[in-house]
Motif scaffolding. Sequence first.
Motif, short mmCIF file in Angstrom:
data_model
loop_
_atom_site.label_atom_id
_atom_site.label_comp_id
_atom_site.label_asym_id
_atom_site.label_seq_id
_atom_site.Cartn_x
_atom_site.Cartn_y
_atom_site.Cartn_z
N ALA B 172 0.93 -1.28 -0.03
CA ALA B 172 0.03 0.01 -0.17
C ALA B 172 0.95 1.12 -0.04
N LEU B 173 2.13 1.15 -0.32
CA LEU B 173 3.09 2.14 -0.02
C LEU B 173 3.53 2.71 -1.51
N ASP B 174 3.85 3.85 -1.73
CA ASP B 174 4.70 4.28 -3.09
C ASP B 174 6.04 3.97 -2.75
N LYS B 175 6.68 4.06 -4.16
CA LYS B 175 7.98 3.42 -4.14
C LYS B 175 8.96 3.67 -3.22
N ASP B 176 9.05 4.82 -2.89
CA ASP B 176 10.09 5.44 -2.06
C ASP B 176 9.90 4.87 -0.50
N THR B 177 8.84 5.03 -0.09
CA THR B 177 8.45 4.68 1.32
C THR B 177 8.52 3.12 1.49
N ALA B 178 8.07 2.46 0.17
CA ALA B 178 8.13 1.08 0.06
C ALA B 178 9.79 0.50 0.41
N ALA B 179 10.64 1.43 -0.35
CA ALA B 179 12.02 1.01 -0.49
C ALA B 179 12.61 1.29 1.27
N ASP B 180 12.09 2.26 1.86
CA ASP B 180 12.19 2.75 3.26
C ASP B 180 12.05 1.47 4.10
N VAL B 181 10.77 0.91 4.11
CA VAL B 181 10.23 -0.02 4.90
C VAL B 181 10.76 -1.23 4.73
N LEU B 182 11.14 -1.54 3.55
CA LEU B 182 12.06 -2.72 3.13
C LEU B 182 13.43 -2.63 3.61
N GLY B 183 13.94 -1.39 3.56
CA GLY B 183 15.37 -1.29 4.11
C GLY B 183 15.14 -1.49 5.80
N LEU B 184 14.15 -1.17 6.36
CA LEU B 184 14.20 -1.25 7.88
C LEU B 184 14.00 -2.94 8.17
N LEU B 185 13.11 -3.56 7.43
CA LEU B 185 13.19 -4.93 7.60
C LEU B 185 14.60 -5.83 7.30
N ARG B 186 15.08 -5.20 6.48
CA ARG B 186 16.54 -5.91 6.08
C ARG B 186 17.41 -5.45 7.16
N GLU B 187 17.14 -4.11 8.09
CA GLU B 187 18.35 -3.80 8.88
C GLU B 187 17.87 -4.58 10.09
N SER B 188 16.44 -5.02 10.21
CA SER B 188 16.33 -5.83 11.48
C SER B 188 17.03 -6.91 11.38
N VAL B 189 17.15 -7.60 10.23
CA VAL B 189 17.81 -9.02 10.19
C VAL B 189 19.20 -8.67 10.28
N SER B 190 19.86 -7.80 9.34
CA SER B 190 21.40 -7.83 9.50
C SER B 190 21.95 -7.17 10.83
N ALA B 191 21.24 -6.24 11.27
CA ALA B 191 21.52 -5.62 12.49
C ALA B 191 21.22 -6.16 13.82
N TYR B 192 20.07 -6.86 13.88
CA TYR B 192 19.57 -7.36 15.08
C TYR B 192 19.13 -8.75 15.06
N GLY B 193 19.48 -9.22 14.07
CA GLY B 193 19.45 -10.80 13.70
C GLY B 193 18.09 -11.39 13.87
#
Lengths: 441, 229
Positions: B172-193
């Motif tokens: 439900a998000l525009d491209k840039d916001t979607a990229a942000d949210v995806l980045g956050l999910l990515r980060e929670s994996v790489s930074a917090y396991g």
Amino acid sequence: MSLFSTTGLAAASVKARPSAFVGTFAALVFSATVVTACVAIAVSAGGVPASADQAVMSDMGVAFSLLTVYLSIFVIGQVMSLAVAQRRRESALLRAVGAGPWQIRRMVATEALCTALLALPVGYGLGALLAQVWFDGMAGQGMVPDGMALRVGLPSLFAAFGVLFVSSQLGGLIAAWRASRTRPSAVLAGSQVQGGERPGWIRGLASLVFLAGAAALTAAAEAGSAEDAASEVPLVLLAYLVAIGLAGPWIGRLATVVAAPLLRGFGGAAGELAVAGCRARSRRLSAAITPIALVTAFAVAKFVSLTGTGDPEWMDVFGTLLYAGFAGLVAANTLVMLTLERLREFSLLRTVGADKRQVVAVVVAEGAITALAGVGAGVLAACAVMVPLGGKTGTPVSGLPGWAWAATLFCGAVLVWTASCAPLARMLRVRPIEGVVRRSS
Amino acid sequence: MDTALELDHVTRTYGRGPHAVHALHGLNARLYAHSLSAVMGPSGSGKSTFLQCAAGLDRPTSGTVRLAGREVSAMRERELTRLRRERIGFVFQSFNLLPTLTAQENVLLPLRLDGKRRDPVRARRMLARVGLEGRADARPGELSGGQQQRVAIARALITEPDIVFADEPTGALDKDTAADVLGLLRESVSAYGATVVVVTHDPAVAARADRVLRLADGRLAEETARVPA
């Protein structure tokens, strides 16, 4: 184009929302039942030679018939506009794909008519039974004039049909007018709290005006004769109830504030959720508070005035039941609807880890707040009228036994809890993820 | 690599007889801990059913589902509720938050439902992690779509779950916001396991996942692992 050319849409909408249909259907059946019975009594009494008993009975039948017609229009309008408000989203979607406001109005009108036609035979049958019970009761009291026999016939049927037709179409019109004003862009509104808008100051001001008016009427009645005071009680009560209806959101908030420490302290997460929910949706709740206050206020006032008469008369009892029935129906229907529109919320709670009991606990805790607000406001209104006027008419409030107060509170709470929990069993069977994703119930 | 989720010959059939629909048709799949997996496939490929069964919200007709070593498919309703509360986080496409609660209260909800004490500090720390310092008292209606998804991710992570399921979180998000949210999910994996499984149509999600599972007709059609750089 014929009237029925949109039936496809109307029928589909009934199928998709059985609960909305049931609410309207129940209101229509109740109206038809009472109209059938009242008209049967009036017509039967009109057919025997004039006498004192006959005049009383005939007047009573006519008075109740008129009252029922008035209440039916009000109640059916209320129930239907709630049913239509529930599908705001769908109306908005229809508007977005190009349906004109008149097409939506016609859809609602067709739906209302079909429901009325289904409700008529059921209501007529129940009305015939009710008339018999009523008639037998009065015969037992020796109030039936000589030679009078109960006839439930075509006049009752036509009257019931007329009332159902007119009130369902009027109710449908009011409801459809609201729905057809829906802006297509409303489809996108998702995260807003429904009914969470702040009530306007005009509403608050109007409430205060009615409150002042009611107080003035009370003072005037107190200054007049005892008989006038007795006849003015319903009017004053009504003024208070209009004030309550207008002040509903604030009353809801006040009740939330009062109940909050208890619910937060002992209700755990469910109590907190209930408090947050009631605070945010106070405007929505006021739709349920008003009819509960109405039924409570009239019941208490009536009970108090009955303490004066040694033997309660049939007419009083029947009239009170009539008011209580209509108001209780509106309250129950509103509460069912308020629960039903929360499928997504409950499903979300469950995916986050709430078990079914916790969801039920939230609804029960919110019900306690609603009951507190509705019953409390109703009792206050009744006392505001009966404390100054009751002594004057020879029926002081202190004459009402404690069990009658307890019974009123108990009935109010049971009504609220039963109606708000009724749809839960079905809603909790929906798998949580589906419930979150689903757009409407 | 530890296995976070294991589906073994999972079948889910809706209805009976000639009208039966085989949403999952003997699906074998394995998802690893501390990684971002994407489950893709056309509509009707069984993605939703996969999610329901994996998260213990639906029971497979046959086969077993193991989450962090425990057999979900054999659990009773009460155990499943506890499992959801303590071990699983959810993020949906929309309507993730209770509109009547503030961002902070929404984040704390899973802990409160578990009967734990209110811990505003923990909630604020989590909100800061998803980039929402100072918005703790905002209600969902006052937040943008992207911010709402961030709150939802904070809520999903606060219990430190074994696995987070995200159902079209960027849909439900525009491209840039979607990229942000995806980045956050990515980060929670790489930074917090964290372990995140995203069910999606969005190729952009798949491009950043460690592992992509493609479903077709209720079976695993293709599995690709990203070569570590």
